[in-house]
Design a protein around this motif. Structure first.
Motif, PDB file in Angstrom:
ATOM      1  N   HIS A   9       2.450 -36.301  33.043  1.00 25.78           N
ATOM      2  CA  HIS A   9       3.260 -36.733  31.908  1.00 25.78           C
ATOM      3  C   HIS A   9       3.132 -38.238  31.689  1.00 25.78           C
ATOM      4  O   HIS A   9       2.764 -38.985  32.591  1.00 25.78           O
ATOM      5  CB  HIS A   9       4.746 -36.440  32.177  1.00 25.78           C
ATOM      6  N   CYS A  16       0.060 -33.105  30.048  1.00 30.65           N
ATOM      7  CA  CYS A  16       1.097 -32.541  29.185  1.00 30.65           C
ATOM      8  C   CYS A  16       0.664 -32.814  27.743  1.00 30.65           C
ATOM      9  O   CYS A  16       0.593 -33.973  27.315  1.00 30.65           O
ATOM     10  CB  CYS A  16       2.444 -33.192  29.476  1.00 30.65           C
ATOM     11  N   CYS A  27       3.132 -34.828  25.567  1.00 29.28           N
ATOM     12  CA  CYS A  27       3.130 -36.269  25.859  1.00 29.28           C
ATOM     13  C   CYS A  27       1.914 -36.938  25.205  1.00 29.28           C
ATOM     14  O   CYS A  27       2.040 -38.018  24.613  1.00 29.28           O
ATOM     15  CB  CYS A  27       3.086 -36.519  27.362  1.00 29.28           C
TER      16      CYS A  27
END
Length: 77
Positions: free
Chosen positions: A29, A66, A69
């Motif tokens: 992330h 992610c 993100c």
């Protein structure tokens, strides 16, 4: 939650520690750099909250990213 497509602040690369969660929960992330260093929770660009003690800081991207993100950090043309 709406994604912030204009994020320009410094970010950290983080994921949950392997000793606390299974591999399927260890996406890489992007988290906003805490401005005062006193936060106990990191807020990722996708909106997930990760406790500082449960976070692994990464020097470079590692593992599955992610997608939410990445989309939040990507510049818009």
């Amino acid at each position: 939650m709406a994604l912030d497509h204009h994020h320009t602040e410094p970010v950290l690369l983080v994921r949950k520690r392997a000793d606390l969660v299974g591999e399927w929960e260890r996406s890489c992330h992007l988290a906003a750099l805490p401005d005062d260093g006193t936060r106990s929770t990191l807020l990722t660009l996708c909106g997930e909250r990760i406790e500082v003690g449960a976070a692994e800081l990464l020097p470079e991207p590692e593992g599955m990213p992610c997608v939410a993100c990445l989309l939040s950090a990507a510049p818009r043309s």
